[in-house]
Write an enzyme that holds these catalytic residues in place. Structure first.
Site, PDB file in Angstrom:
ATOM      1  N   GLU A  13      35.595 -64.866  37.791  1.00  0.00           N
ATOM      2  CA  GLU A  13      36.807 -64.144  37.344  1.00  0.00           C
ATOM      3  C   GLU A  13      37.037 -62.615  37.666  1.00  0.00           C
ATOM      4  O   GLU A  13      38.120 -62.252  38.346  1.00  0.00           O
ATOM      5  CB  GLU A  13      36.785 -64.091  35.800  1.00  0.00           C
ATOM      6  CG  GLU A  13      36.923 -65.119  35.094  1.00  0.00           C
ATOM      7  CD  GLU A  13      35.694 -66.236  35.045  1.00  0.00           C
ATOM      8  OE1 GLU A  13      34.556 -65.629  35.633  1.00  0.00           O
ATOM      9  OE2 GLU A  13      35.641 -67.196  34.665  1.00  0.00           O
ATOM     10  N   ARG A  71      46.813 -73.809  23.904  1.00  0.00           N
ATOM     11  CA  ARG A  71      46.289 -74.963  24.878  1.00  0.00           C
ATOM     12  C   ARG A  71      46.770 -76.116  24.342  1.00  0.00           C
ATOM     13  O   ARG A  71      46.709 -76.283  22.986  1.00  0.00           O
ATOM     14  CB  ARG A  71      44.985 -74.804  25.244  1.00  0.00           C
ATOM     15  CG  ARG A  71      44.420 -76.073  25.800  1.00  0.00           C
ATOM     16  CD  ARG A  71      42.994 -75.666  26.018  1.00  0.00           C
ATOM     17  NE  ARG A  71      42.319 -77.047  26.777  1.00  0.00           N
ATOM     18  CZ  ARG A  71      41.286 -77.496  26.598  1.00  0.00           C
ATOM     19  NH1 ARG A  71      40.369 -76.807  25.747  1.00  0.00           N
ATOM     20  NH2 ARG A  71      41.022 -78.514  26.959  1.00  0.00           N
ATOM     21  N   PHE A 123      38.000 -65.330  29.080  1.00  0.00           N
ATOM     22  CA  PHE A 123      37.325 -65.124  30.443  1.00  0.00           C
ATOM     23  C   PHE A 123      38.598 -64.122  31.440  1.00  0.00           C
ATOM     24  O   PHE A 123      38.483 -63.809  32.466  1.00  0.00           O
ATOM     25  CB  PHE A 123      37.341 -66.419  31.311  1.00  0.00           C
ATOM     26  CG  PHE A 123      36.359 -67.386  30.453  1.00  0.00           C
ATOM     27  CD1 PHE A 123      35.256 -66.764  29.823  1.00  0.00           C
ATOM     28  CD2 PHE A 123      36.522 -68.499  30.404  1.00  0.00           C
ATOM     29  CE1 PHE A 123      34.299 -67.562  29.067  1.00  0.00           C
ATOM     30  CE2 PHE A 123      35.893 -69.302  29.657  1.00  0.00           C
ATOM     31  CZ  PHE A 123      34.739 -69.095  28.830  1.00  0.00           C
TER      32      PHE A 123
END
Lengths: 282, 334
Positions: free
Chosen positions: B58, B166, B83
């Site tokens: 990341e 999500r 993240f």
């Protein structure tokens, strides 16, 4: 692993635009002028990186085409100095180094002239360089006649940060051949010699294992640097030039125990340094 | 505005990004090894030349995106919210926010919608991003908002953090919903309690308001998808017309929407009893399901009702939230 200390070269070395040796001395002198008024500062970085930057900027770098990333913001003093030497920055600006309100800040920032990117928070520059090089790929520029090359100045201490290796892996996976890391391996970090803090060796083997073209050389040897750059420019993989250097090189009056990361320059020592470098630069 | 249970759709973000990229060649898509989970498998398959597998890295992904934005590209960066924010925070500061570059950080799986435990639960992502100068911070509520917000942020000159649910995405709004980066949305007005909410808590706030109205309470509901810059005028205007204020967010009560509203009320000199629904300065835990965690950590419709009741100094028993049974493919708040 490829070592660029070998004497046989296939790659032509271009004609210089400036005298690299004089530029290297000029980098040291200009850095001294910037640092001396405060009595201390990042002079050691300019002393160690003088030749690598001199060869790059005096002989190879194409302003407006190539990109230069100064990953460790503490090295920006050397970037300012070399830019002034080769006519990319008004030398008078350097007088404002580190002063209140000046864009010529002591640790590089967004305002810093003479670089395409610099990072005061260490080891982020290679990711930026990879981003530049990958943008060229996305745009199909790598095959163009004037395809840009991205040069990233890193320091050996930055190899302690994980992000740098993330970037190294990405660059090698994508074979970003128009990306070159110039690694100033001066064995100096804040707490002391790098090798006393973290064992980074074998640095060359580490980069090679990551898939990079590796050259390892005396970073104060102009001819060795010329050959290493020429090889890097023609490589089809990303290249790292591991320049073994000293934070006291080219300034004989410095005491052997000078703290390379943050050199102290009391007035007497500063005067000796000016005398030495001005004589050599004249 | 539709009624619960809401129909759901799959991958509205992924479709919107592909649509955007077909019209704009500057859009590039970076993914941190969560490509299908972040709906950008659609982009990878449709526009592979502009898709970048950054891998599980990341910090490097953020740094590359910053450089790409410097070069004139419009990078959309995808991973889970944790993240996307807490892990590469220094990189976001130095490579994106400080240079004020048009990088779009898309963080999926907000708050305790993930049953994956504290490592996967972005409960302070808004607080982290809100504290960064130049950063715009967005938490949208449904598929209609998602579809509209994608082209809006692509035109924004600075960095954006967009937080997205999500999986199954509810359709709460009708197609006439117009999302704005400047203005909060006053869904209903009422002069007793004003509820400010966004993201996954919007549907719960609407359900709570409905139950409260059933007991005669006059409730205003304001949807605040853009937490920063906050639409201060609307917050002050609606709060001024109410006796009490409730905020509801799928996030820590520290640093997110509740904090932003509190700061706004205080600076306006507006004394209103405030109750913040959210994670009360605690990490959550791993579990089998998100709804269990919403119950356990106080993010349900009932918690909003109770907060409003308490803020209004009511001493009688608060009304019970109505249960909304859902079929497969439908969504209702907990």
């Amino acid at each position: 692993m490829t070592r660029s200390l070998s004497p046989t070269r296939a790659t032509a070395i271009p004609a210089p635009r400036h005298d690299a040796a004089r530029v290297a001395t000029g980098i040291r002198l200009r850095a001294l002028r910037m640092v001396a008024p405060q009595g201390f500062g990042y002079l050691g970085q300019a002393l160690s990186a003088a030749e690598t930057l001199a060869v790059l900027c005096a002989e190879l770098f194409r302003p407006g085409v190539d990109r230069f990333v100064c990953s460790p913001g503490h090295y920006i003093v050397a970037a300012y100095a070399v830019a002034a030497e080769v006519g990319l920055l008004d030398p008078e600006e350097l007088a404002a180094y580190g002063q209140n309100g000046s864009r010529v800040e002591a640790i590089g920032t967004e305002r810093s002239p003479a670089v395409d990117l610099t990072c005061g928070s260490l080891a982020q520059g290679l990711s930026g360089g990879v981003g530049f090089a990958y943008t060229d790929r996305l745009r199909g520029r790598e095959e163009e006649a004037d395809a840009p090359h991205t040069f990233v100045l890193c320091s050996d201490g930055e190899l302690e940060e994980g992000q740098l290796w993330e970037a190294a892996l990405f660059a090698a996976h994508h074979r970003l051949g128009r990306l070159t890391v110039v690694l100033d391996a001066n064995n100096s970090q804040v707490d002391g010699p790098v090798d006393g803090i973290t064992t980074l060796e074998p640095i060359g083997e580490k980069w090679a294992a990551h898939g990079w073209h590796v050259a390892e050389l005396d970073g104060h040897d102009l001819d060795a640097l010329r050959h290493a750059y020429a090889d890097a420019l023609s490589a089809t993989r990303p290249s790292v030039i591991i320049a073994r250097t000293s934070t006291r090189h080219g300034l004989d009056c410095l005491p052997p125990d000078a703290d390379g990361h943050f050199i102290k320059l009391p007035p007497d020592l500063a005067n000796q340094a000016f005398t030495e470098l001005e004589a050599r630069y004249a | 505005m539709r009624e619960p249970p809401y129909q759901t759709v799959q991958k509205p973000y992924g479709r919107a990004l592909v649509e955007l990229a077909r019209q704009r060649e500057d859009v590039v898509c970076l993914s941190g090894d969560l490509t299908r989970q972040c709906e950008v498998d659609l982009f990878r398959d449709e526009l592979p030349d502009r898709f970048v597998h950054a891998g599980m890295a990341e910090a490097n992904m953020i740094g590359m995106a910053g450089a790409m934005a410097r070069e004139g590209l419009n990078p959309f960066v995808h991973t889970f919210g944790v993240f996307a924010t807490r892990r590469p925070l220094d990189q976001i500061v130095n490579a994106v926010a400080y240079p004020n570059l048009p990088v779009r950080l898309i963080g999926f799986m907000p708050g305790i919608s993930s049953p994956g435990g504290p490592s996967h639960q972005a409960i302070e992502d808004i607080a982290l991003m809100r504290a960064l100068p130049n950063m715009t911070v967005i938490d949208v509520a449904d598929a209609a908002e998602i579809t509209q917000i994608v082209p809006l942020i692509a035109d924004h000159p600075g960095p954006v953090y967009l937080r997205l649910k999500r999986g199954e995405i509810p359709v709460i709004f009708d197609e006439d919903r117009r999302v704005s980066l400047e203005q909060a949305q006053v869904i209903s007005t009422g002069d007793e309690v004003a509820i400010f909410t966004n993201g996954m808590m919007l549907s719960a706030a609407l359900a709570a308001a409905s139950t409260l109205r059933g007991r005669g309470v006059r409730v205003a509901v304001v949807n605040v998808p853009v937490i920063k810059p906050l639409d201060v005028d609307t917050v002050v205007r609606v709060a001024r017309s109410a006796r009490a204020v409730v905020t509801a967010e799928n996030h820590s009560i520290i640093g997110g929407l509740g904090s932003a509203v509190a700061e706004t009320l205080a600076e306006a000199g507006l004394g209103r009893t405030l109750r913040r629904v959210g994670l009360r300065d605690t990490f959550a835990e791993g579990a089998l399901s998100g709804p269990y965690l919403f119950e356990r950590y106080g993010l349900t419709t009932q918690h909003i009702i109770d907060a409003a009741w308490n803020a209004l100094d009511r001493t009688d028993e608060p009304p019970a939230a109505a249960a909304t049974p859902v079929e497969a493919g439908e969504y209702a708040p907990v």
